[in-house]
Design a protein around this motif. Structure first.
Motif, mmCIF file in Angstrom:
data_model
loop_
_atom_site.group_PDB
_atom_site.id
_atom_site.type_symbol
_atom_site.label_atom_id
_atom_site.label_comp_id
_atom_site.label_asym_id
_atom_site.label_seq_id
_atom_site.Cartn_x
_atom_site.Cartn_y
_atom_site.Cartn_z
ATOM 1 N N HIS A 68 -24.874 76.837 6.997
ATOM 2 C CA HIS A 68 -24.227 75.703 6.337
ATOM 3 C C HIS A 68 -23.172 75.126 7.270
ATOM 4 O O HIS A 68 -22.585 75.854 8.062
ATOM 5 C CB HIS A 68 -23.541 76.134 5.050
ATOM 6 N N CYS A 84 -28.823 79.898 -3.043
ATOM 7 C CA CYS A 84 -28.124 78.620 -3.030
ATOM 8 C C CYS A 84 -29.074 77.459 -2.831
ATOM 9 O O CYS A 84 -28.685 76.308 -2.948
ATOM 10 C CB CYS A 84 -27.027 78.603 -1.971
ATOM 11 N N HIS A 85 -30.331 77.739 -2.511
ATOM 12 C CA HIS A 85 -31.257 76.637 -2.293
ATOM 13 C C HIS A 85 -32.320 76.557 -3.386
ATOM 14 O O HIS A 85 -33.154 75.654 -3.369
ATOM 15 C CB HIS A 85 -31.923 76.752 -0.928
ATOM 16 N N GLU A 105 -19.073 82.035 -0.293
ATOM 17 C CA GLU A 105 -20.065 81.085 -0.792
ATOM 18 C C GLU A 105 -20.501 81.486 -2.185
ATOM 19 O O GLU A 105 -20.770 82.659 -2.434
ATOM 20 C CB GLU A 105 -21.283 81.070 0.141
#
Ligand SMILES: [Zn+2]
Ligand SMILES: [Zn+2]
Ligand SMILES: [Zn+2]
Ligand SMILES: [Zn+2]
Lengths: 144, 144
Positions: A68, A84-85, A105
């Motif tokens: 990221h 997260c995706h 995160e």
DNA sequence: TTGCGTCATGTAATAACGTAACACAGATCG
DNA sequence: CGATCTGTGTTACGTTATTACATGACGCAA
């Protein structure tokens, strides 16, 4: 060497090139975000000479969801939240400690939905979302 | 010329200096975010010569809540949502169109609360939050 | 085989963004 | 008056990112 038996790594990574692999390892080995130039400095001995080599690798890693970019820092981290995706609620957020530089995160489905909802109502075709929290982490606060 | 009777402007601004006023007017007159160097170029005729003059003015304007920095763009806009600084749910979010550059500022109390809630649970002392949506605005989509 | 697209790479040069250091001027306050 | 604070102007520099061009490796088709 696209398909082979040299996956000493627990995950079937999307076939990284040499430069991409070097950059990803560097990010993995760091305990704080690194700027592209930080990464470059750490990879001089591996033959990297120019910023563009790093930026190109970062671009692919980010596309692949392995890294990221932290916009408020102009720096990069490797992804620390495999989910997260996952579309539907997969908007990554980052808490960045101003004291120690550590980054946490996380994802909050509700936040992702609210923002996507706003976009829907406005007719805004959402492509990418940046959420970054700046502050001081618990470790640094208690260590005060 | 700090206190005077030349406030042709509807609001009692927190006493801007000349440079701050010039920069704020420039941002107000723009229909898209401006980089510090964009602003500098537009203010050469008013006597500004160096980036630092612009950055210093921007710093004060942002502190005063009259402008915002868009981290994903390295650019600046004037605040378009007077309520964005009212603590309790006052976390500004920005939708940035990749086609026309227009920026839409909004706040979603629920989003602010969720993020503040996460910070509370983690013991993270939240100081500042960045939320930026990238995509294509309705105008640009229908104009396709 | 040769020729052709595609992708990653290497390199140099430059653009764009941001800050440190220093000097000066005006206001304020003892 | 001097001490201090804030804003200012200027130079020089540091950091971050991209443009442009050239090369090498591969797959594939003529
Ligand atoms: Zn992630
Ligand atoms: Zn910390
Ligand atoms: Zn605002
Ligand atoms: Zn648009």
């Amino acid at each position: 060497m696209a398909h082979s038996h040299d996956h000493h790594h627990h995950e079937a990574r999307p076939d990284l090139t040499r430069n991409q692999d070097l950059v990803l390892r560097t990010l993995n080995g760091a305990d704080a975000p690194l700027s592209a130039y930080d990464i470059l400095d750490r990879l001089r001995d591996d033959g990297l000479r120019a910023p563009l080599q790093v930026y190109r690798a970062l671009e692919r890693l980010i596309e692949a969801g392995l890294a990221h970019r932290l916009e408020s820092l102009n720096a990069f981290v490797c992804c620390a939240d495999a989910g997260c995706h996952e579309k539907a609620s997969g908007t990554a957020a980052f808490a960045i400690c101003s004291k120690c530089g550590r980054v946490d995160e996380f994802t909050d489905p509700e936040v992702g939905e609210r923002l996507a909802g706003w976009a829907g109502v406005q007719g805004f075709a959402l492509e990418r979302t940046t959420i970054e929290l700046r502050g001081v982490c618990q470790g640094c606060r208690t260590a005060a």
